[in-house]
Design an enzyme around this catalytic site. Structure first.
Site, PDB file in Angstrom:
ATOM      1  N   CYS A   2      13.276  41.562  -5.093  1.00  0.00           N
ATOM      2  CA  CYS A   2      13.981  41.964  -4.019  1.00  0.00           C
ATOM      3  C   CYS A   2      13.106  41.801  -2.995  1.00  0.00           C
ATOM      4  O   CYS A   2      11.792  42.333  -2.920  1.00  0.00           O
ATOM      5  CB  CYS A   2      14.741  43.241  -4.181  1.00  0.00           C
ATOM      6  SG  CYS A   2      15.751  43.381  -5.681  1.00  0.00           S
ATOM      7  N   ARG A  27      12.294  36.138  -1.903  1.00  0.00           N
ATOM      8  CA  ARG A  27      12.115  37.062  -3.028  1.00  0.00           C
ATOM      9  C   ARG A  27      13.153  37.169  -3.672  1.00  0.00           C
ATOM     10  O   ARG A  27      13.080  37.834  -4.985  1.00  0.00           O
ATOM     11  CB  ARG A  27      11.358  38.538  -2.391  1.00  0.00           C
ATOM     12  CG  ARG A  27      10.236  38.160  -1.615  1.00  0.00           C
ATOM     13  CD  ARG A  27      10.025  39.518  -1.126  1.00  0.00           C
ATOM     14  NE  ARG A  27       9.458  40.566  -2.368  1.00  0.00           N
ATOM     15  CZ  ARG A  27       8.500  40.835  -2.747  1.00  0.00           C
ATOM     16  NH1 ARG A  27       7.383  40.610  -2.255  1.00  0.00           N
ATOM     17  NH2 ARG A  27       8.450  41.639  -3.752  1.00  0.00           N
ATOM     18  N   TRP A  74      17.776  40.267  -5.935  1.00  0.00           N
ATOM     19  CA  TRP A  74      17.582  39.775  -6.935  1.00  0.00           C
ATOM     20  C   TRP A  74      18.088  40.453  -8.200  1.00  0.00           C
ATOM     21  O   TRP A  74      17.358  41.602  -8.647  1.00  0.00           O
ATOM     22  CB  TRP A  74      16.189  39.306  -7.307  1.00  0.00           C
ATOM     23  CG  TRP A  74      15.935  38.373  -8.524  1.00  0.00           C
ATOM     24  CD1 TRP A  74      16.007  37.015  -8.371  1.00  0.00           C
ATOM     25  CD2 TRP A  74      15.688  38.696  -9.966  1.00  0.00           C
ATOM     26  NE1 TRP A  74      15.780  36.232  -9.665  1.00  0.00           N
ATOM     27  CE2 TRP A  74      15.784  37.309 -10.454  1.00  0.00           C
ATOM     28  CE3 TRP A  74      15.652  39.850 -10.563  1.00  0.00           C
ATOM     29  CZ2 TRP A  74      15.566  37.464 -11.960  1.00  0.00           C
ATOM     30  CZ3 TRP A  74      15.610  39.562 -11.972  1.00  0.00           C
ATOM     31  CH2 TRP A  74      15.199  38.414 -12.648  1.00  0.00           C
ATOM     32  N   ASN A 100      13.659  48.076  -4.744  1.00  0.00           N
ATOM     33  CA  ASN A 100      13.057  46.843  -5.576  1.00  0.00           C
ATOM     34  C   ASN A 100      12.628  47.269  -7.125  1.00  0.00           C
ATOM     35  O   ASN A 100      11.888  48.370  -7.036  1.00  0.00           O
ATOM     36  CB  ASN A 100      12.097  46.171  -4.826  1.00  0.00           C
ATOM     37  CG  ASN A 100      11.429  44.812  -5.819  1.00  0.00           C
ATOM     38  OD1 ASN A 100      12.232  44.320  -6.653  1.00  0.00           O
ATOM     39  ND2 ASN A 100      10.416  44.631  -5.572  1.00  0.00           N
ATOM     40  N   GLY A 101      13.109  46.748  -8.087  1.00  0.00           N
ATOM     41  CA  GLY A 101      12.461  47.490  -9.341  1.00  0.00           C
ATOM     42  C   GLY A 101      13.582  47.808 -10.478  1.00  0.00           C
ATOM     43  O   GLY A 101      14.737  47.449 -10.138  1.00  0.00           O
ATOM     44  N   GLU A 481       2.584  22.134 -16.425  1.00  0.00           N
ATOM     45  CA  GLU A 481       2.872  22.378 -15.184  1.00  0.00           C
ATOM     46  C   GLU A 481       3.790  21.540 -14.248  1.00  0.00           C
ATOM     47  O   GLU A 481       4.751  21.968 -13.770  1.00  0.00           O
ATOM     48  CB  GLU A 481       1.567  22.533 -14.135  1.00  0.00           C
ATOM     49  CG  GLU A 481       1.794  22.946 -12.771  1.00  0.00           C
ATOM     50  CD  GLU A 481       2.443  24.222 -12.656  1.00  0.00           C
ATOM     51  OE1 GLU A 481       2.744  24.957 -13.284  1.00  0.00           O
ATOM     52  OE2 GLU A 481       3.155  24.202 -11.275  1.00  0.00           O
ATOM     53  N   LYS A 485       7.480  22.507 -12.859  1.00  0.00           N
ATOM     54  CA  LYS A 485       7.868  22.086 -11.507  1.00  0.00           C
ATOM     55  C   LYS A 485       9.259  21.495 -11.607  1.00  0.00           C
ATOM     56  O   LYS A 485      10.242  21.961 -10.837  1.00  0.00           O
ATOM     57  CB  LYS A 485       7.073  21.301 -10.692  1.00  0.00           C
ATOM     58  CG  LYS A 485       5.793  22.042 -10.418  1.00  0.00           C
ATOM     59  CD  LYS A 485       5.739  22.928  -9.199  1.00  0.00           C
ATOM     60  CE  LYS A 485       6.107  24.355  -9.693  1.00  0.00           C
ATOM     61  NZ  LYS A 485       5.059  25.116  -9.978  1.00  0.00           N
ATOM     62  N   GLU A 488      12.104  24.047 -12.668  1.00  0.00           N
ATOM     63  CA  GLU A 488      12.471  25.136 -11.565  1.00  0.00           C
ATOM     64  C   GLU A 488      13.308  24.847 -10.603  1.00  0.00           C
ATOM     65  O   GLU A 488      14.166  25.443 -10.132  1.00  0.00           O
ATOM     66  CB  GLU A 488      11.284  25.667 -10.856  1.00  0.00           C
ATOM     67  CG  GLU A 488      10.322  26.356 -11.649  1.00  0.00           C
ATOM     68  CD  GLU A 488       9.194  27.019 -11.079  1.00  0.00           C
ATOM     69  OE1 GLU A 488       8.315  26.382 -10.559  1.00  0.00           O
ATOM     70  OE2 GLU A 488       9.261  28.293 -10.736  1.00  0.00           O
ATOM     71  N   HIS A 504       4.791  15.726 -33.915  1.00  0.00           N
ATOM     72  CA  HIS A 504       4.999  16.544 -34.623  1.00  0.00           C
ATOM     73  C   HIS A 504       6.368  17.127 -34.452  1.00  0.00           C
ATOM     74  O   HIS A 504       6.828  18.276 -34.730  1.00  0.00           O
ATOM     75  CB  HIS A 504       4.041  17.737 -34.802  1.00  0.00           C
ATOM     76  CG  HIS A 504       2.724  17.283 -35.301  1.00  0.00           C
ATOM     77  ND1 HIS A 504       2.305  16.951 -36.569  1.00  0.00           N
ATOM     78  CD2 HIS A 504       1.608  16.711 -34.731  1.00  0.00           C
ATOM     79  CE1 HIS A 504       1.201  16.440 -36.617  1.00  0.00           C
ATOM     80  NE2 HIS A 504       0.748  16.331 -35.639  1.00  0.00           N
ATOM     81  N   LYS A 603      10.581  34.823  -5.905  1.00  0.00           N
ATOM     82  CA  LYS A 603       8.963  34.509  -5.819  1.00  0.00           C
ATOM     83  C   LYS A 603       8.080  35.363  -6.559  1.00  0.00           C
ATOM     84  O   LYS A 603       6.974  34.944  -6.944  1.00  0.00           O
ATOM     85  CB  LYS A 603       8.470  34.486  -4.410  1.00  0.00           C
ATOM     86  CG  LYS A 603       7.219  34.009  -4.026  1.00  0.00           C
ATOM     87  CD  LYS A 603       7.010  32.499  -4.343  1.00  0.00           C
ATOM     88  CE  LYS A 603       5.488  32.184  -4.023  1.00  0.00           C
ATOM     89  NZ  LYS A 603       5.255  31.115  -4.754  1.00  0.00           N
TER      90      LYS A 603
HETATM   91  O1  M6R Z   1       2.412  35.613  -8.531  1.00  0.00           O
HETATM   92  P1  M6R Z   1       2.250  35.274  -9.893  1.00  0.00           P
HETATM   93  O2  M6R Z   1       1.186  34.083  -9.751  1.00  0.00           O
HETATM   94  O3  M6R Z   1       1.679  36.269 -10.697  1.00  0.00           O
HETATM   95  O4  M6R Z   1       3.415  34.611 -10.136  1.00  0.00           O
HETATM   96  C1  M6R Z   1       3.645  34.141 -11.629  1.00  0.00           C
HETATM   97  C2  M6R Z   1       4.833  33.272 -11.850  1.00  0.00           C
HETATM   98  O5  M6R Z   1       5.881  34.075 -11.548  1.00  0.00           O
HETATM   99  C3  M6R Z   1       4.768  32.185 -10.972  1.00  0.00           C
HETATM  100  O6  M6R Z   1       3.656  31.200 -10.947  1.00  0.00           O
HETATM  101  C4  M6R Z   1       6.190  31.164 -11.373  1.00  0.00           C
HETATM  102  O7  M6R Z   1       5.947  30.639 -12.473  1.00  0.00           O
HETATM  103  C5  M6R Z   1       6.326  30.093 -10.215  1.00  0.00           C
HETATM  104  N1  M6R Z   1       7.698  30.106  -9.854  1.00  0.00           N
HETATM  105  C6  M6R Z   1       6.039  28.719 -10.603  1.00  0.00           C
HETATM  106  O8  M6R Z   1       6.390  27.751  -9.678  1.00  0.00           O
END
Ligand code: M6R
Length: 608
Positions: A2, A27, A74, A100-101, A481, A485, A488, A504, A603
């Site tokens: 949040c 966020r 969130w 937030n939390g 990665e 991407k 996501e 496998h 984020k």
């Molecule tokens: O702020 P951080 O690098 O610790 O965040 C880790 C992950 O939450 C972050 O990399 C997430 O996987 C991203 N959305 C990837 O694009």
């Protein structure tokens, strides 16, 4: 998770709060709301869905006042409805709370309040905090100090009370809060991006502390109510860096910022004159260096992928056995710790709850704690003894791009620093330093690639529902990665795999036209990878590859080659990931998705 903003000053608070929330929406974006203290007490506006819904309500139902709080959510407890949006209020509607939390004793507190006859208006844990504050007596700060011991879990809370129209009170345990010190006004926010355009003087609130914020002064208290002195810090980010700057999306802007971000990260840690690494800058105490025998890298998501690459680089350059863990697993797996161990928490935000807990566990077990982090002053920054700042600048797009490539650079520098400290430096170091300095140019070259190639790649991927990303060796994390991407932001299923493992199991997925994206730049294992690609081609796969333009052997197998220049094998992940970022971006745009605020994601993941 949040986003939180609080303001007390001379300006009308609604535009300040909405502006702050707009900057924080990355966020969390399930619902939004605000509380304003006006002449007739606290007024609340909330709306489910994106912030624009709240903005519309604020336009039609104007609120006036110069003190208030705002929140973009969130969802954790309760669906993302208006009733569950923040702020939540106490029974008399005199105290408003944004949070937030997660409260871990939610069920017990809820039961207690219901048994006492309190009528609850939401499913949130946040309302419980408001109700508890409402049942106390005294000023808001006194109430907070009495309620604090009753809260278990993680929380960053900002609260206002109608009877104290010139005061905002903030407290935290876990998720971050930062106080912005302005002229005749002060602010509280969940991160600095919300307040950078108003002030660069900030004070970070520590766990267990309470901040009593008024327009002309800020008081910090410890959990017992004793005063805490902490001078403000000046941020070196400027507000322009959190604007889109003419790009359609933050993600695209951030992809194109990578050459500068890498250049700045290299410059910050390398002494070009002496073509050497600035070891002192890392802050690793000399006696700990002597004892160092092992490294653990802990992180989540994209940062975890950079650790997978980091393992290759650290082991190759330092000879120190390096393990990589998901932070969420590390914290519960009872790792073998000790003072011969360096644990590096790699995190863009410096606020990821699992990464912080893993780091705390490591420190308690005697390990030397380091962080590779993009936010100076963040929680991981303050936790670690040795720190490496990635100079990516604020990253707003939820899909991490420039933070990733700068993490790769930082981990390479860390490896060079440790190598030098261990007396291993030789001509390879000079070569790598030169290559690191040249790296921004190589990334610029990738960014100049003919758009038509990406159009073709976008067509292939967006017409499929699944795809496989393959790589080997140091490039296999780049396959992971690239797949992350795509998942996501395009919501298409993609699986990253080390190519040698493909036989496998995953090869069963391959049928006619099934897209396979290969990270095929020139490493020692490229021939092996090409063998694997032949196997999927034989089963009808359409192969897209990232490779050097002169790699004829790749071009023979692949339907499409996204070209990248030749760089040192240890640095290939940095250039190879860029086409995959662009590909994912283009597919998401093609499918009409909200690239910067993808479904269900946030984020900064500040809860477990
Ligand atoms: O702020 P951080 O690098 O610790 O965040 C880790 C992950 O939450 C972050 O990399 C997430 O996987 C991203 N959305 C990837 O694009």
């Amino acid at each position: 998770m949040c986003g939180i903003i609080g303001y007390v000053g001379a300006d009308q608070v609604v535009p300040v709060v909405l502006d702050g929330l707009r900057r924080l929406e990355y966020r969390g974006y399930d619902s939004a709301g605000m509380a304003v203290i006006g002449d007739d007490g606290i007024r609340i506006l909330r709306a489910a869905g994106k912030l624009r819904n709240l903005e519309q309500r604020a336009y039609h139902e104007p609120l006036y006042g110069t003190t208030g709080v705002g929140h973009t959510r969130w969802a954790t407890h309760g669906a993302p409805t208006e009733a569950n949006a923040h702020p939540q209020v106490d029974g008399r509607g005199e105290i408003a709370v944004v949070h937030n939390g997660i409260l871990e004793n939610y069920a017990a507190l809820r039961r207690e309040l219901l048994d006492d006859g309190v009528e609850l208006a939401s499913d949130t844990d946040t309302e419980l905090i408001a109700q508890l504050l409402g049942r106390e007596t005294g000023c808001l700060a006194e109430r907070v100090l009495r309620v604090l011991p009753r809260l278990q879990g993680q929380y960053a809370v900002v609260t206002v009370r109608s009877a104290e129209p010139d005061t905002v009170v903030a407290f935290r345990q876990g998720p971050p809060l930062v106080i912005g010190i302005g002229r005749g006004e002060n602010l509280v926010a969940s991160d600095v991006t919300a307040i950078l355009h108003r002030t660069r003087e900030v004070v970070y609130l520590d766990n267990g502390e309470v901040a009593v914020v008024r327009a002309d002064r800020v008081e910090l208290l410890d959990a017992a109510g004793g005063p805490v002195e902490r001078p403000p810090e000046t941020l070196d980010w400027d507000a322009g860096r959190v604007e889109k700057g003419g790009y359609r999306h933050f993600m695209l802007k951030e992809i194109f910022e990578q050459p500068d971000a890498i250049r700045n990260t290299v410059r910050a840690h390398l002494d070009a004159e002496r073509s050497g690494v600035i070891v002192d800058g890392l802050g690793i105490p000399a006696d700990r260096l002597d004892r160092l025998r092992r490294i653990h890298l802990v992180a989540c998501g994209t940062s975890w992928h950079s650790c997978l690459v980091g393992k290759f680089i650290l082991e190759r350059l330092t000879g120190l056995p390096t393990e990589v863990d998901y932070a969420s697993e590390y914290r519960y797996r009872e790792p073998l710790l000790g003072d011969d161990l360096l644990v590096v928490g790699v995190t863009q935000s410096g606020e990821t709850a699992d990464t912080l807990s893993a780091m705390e566990l490591a420190a308690a077990g005697g390990a030397l704690l380091a962080t590779v982090c993009n936010v100076r002053g963040s929680s991981s920054w303050r936790l670690a003894t040795a720190r490496m700042l990635t100079q990516a600048g604020p990253e707003i797009g939820v899909a991490s791009t420039k933070a990733f490539t700068t993490q790769l650079v930082a981990l390479t520098v860390l490896a060079l620093a440790l190598r030098r400290a261990r007396g291993l430096a030789d001509r390879l170091d000079e070569q790598l330093v030169r290559e690191l300095q040249r790296l921004p140019l190589a990334v610029e070259e990738v960014l100049r690639t003919d758009r038509a190639l990406y159009r073709r790649g976008t067509e292939i991927l967006s017409e499929a529902t699944d795809s496989l990303y393959l790589g080997r060796g140091i490039l296999y994390p780049i396959a992971l990665e690239g797949a992350l991407k795509l998942k996501e932001i395009s919501y298409l299923h993609a699986e990253g795999y080390p190519a040698g493992e493909m036989k496998h199991g995953p090869i069963a997925l391959v049928t006619d036209g099934f897209p396979v994206v290969a990270v095929a730049t020139a490493t020692a294992t490229r021939d092996k990878l090409l063998g694997n690609l032949m196997e999927v081609r034989a089963r009808g796969a359409t192969v897209l590859a990232v490779a050097e333009p002169e790699a004829d052997d790749v071009a023979e197998i692949a339907e499409l080659v996204l070209p990248v220049p030749t760089v040192h094998p240890l640095l290939q992940p940095v250039v190879a990931v860029v086409p995959l970022q662009l590909l994912a971006y283009n597919v998401a745009v093609e499918l009409g998705h909200d690239v910067d605020q993808p479904r269900n994601l946030a984020k900064s993941v500040t809860v477990e």
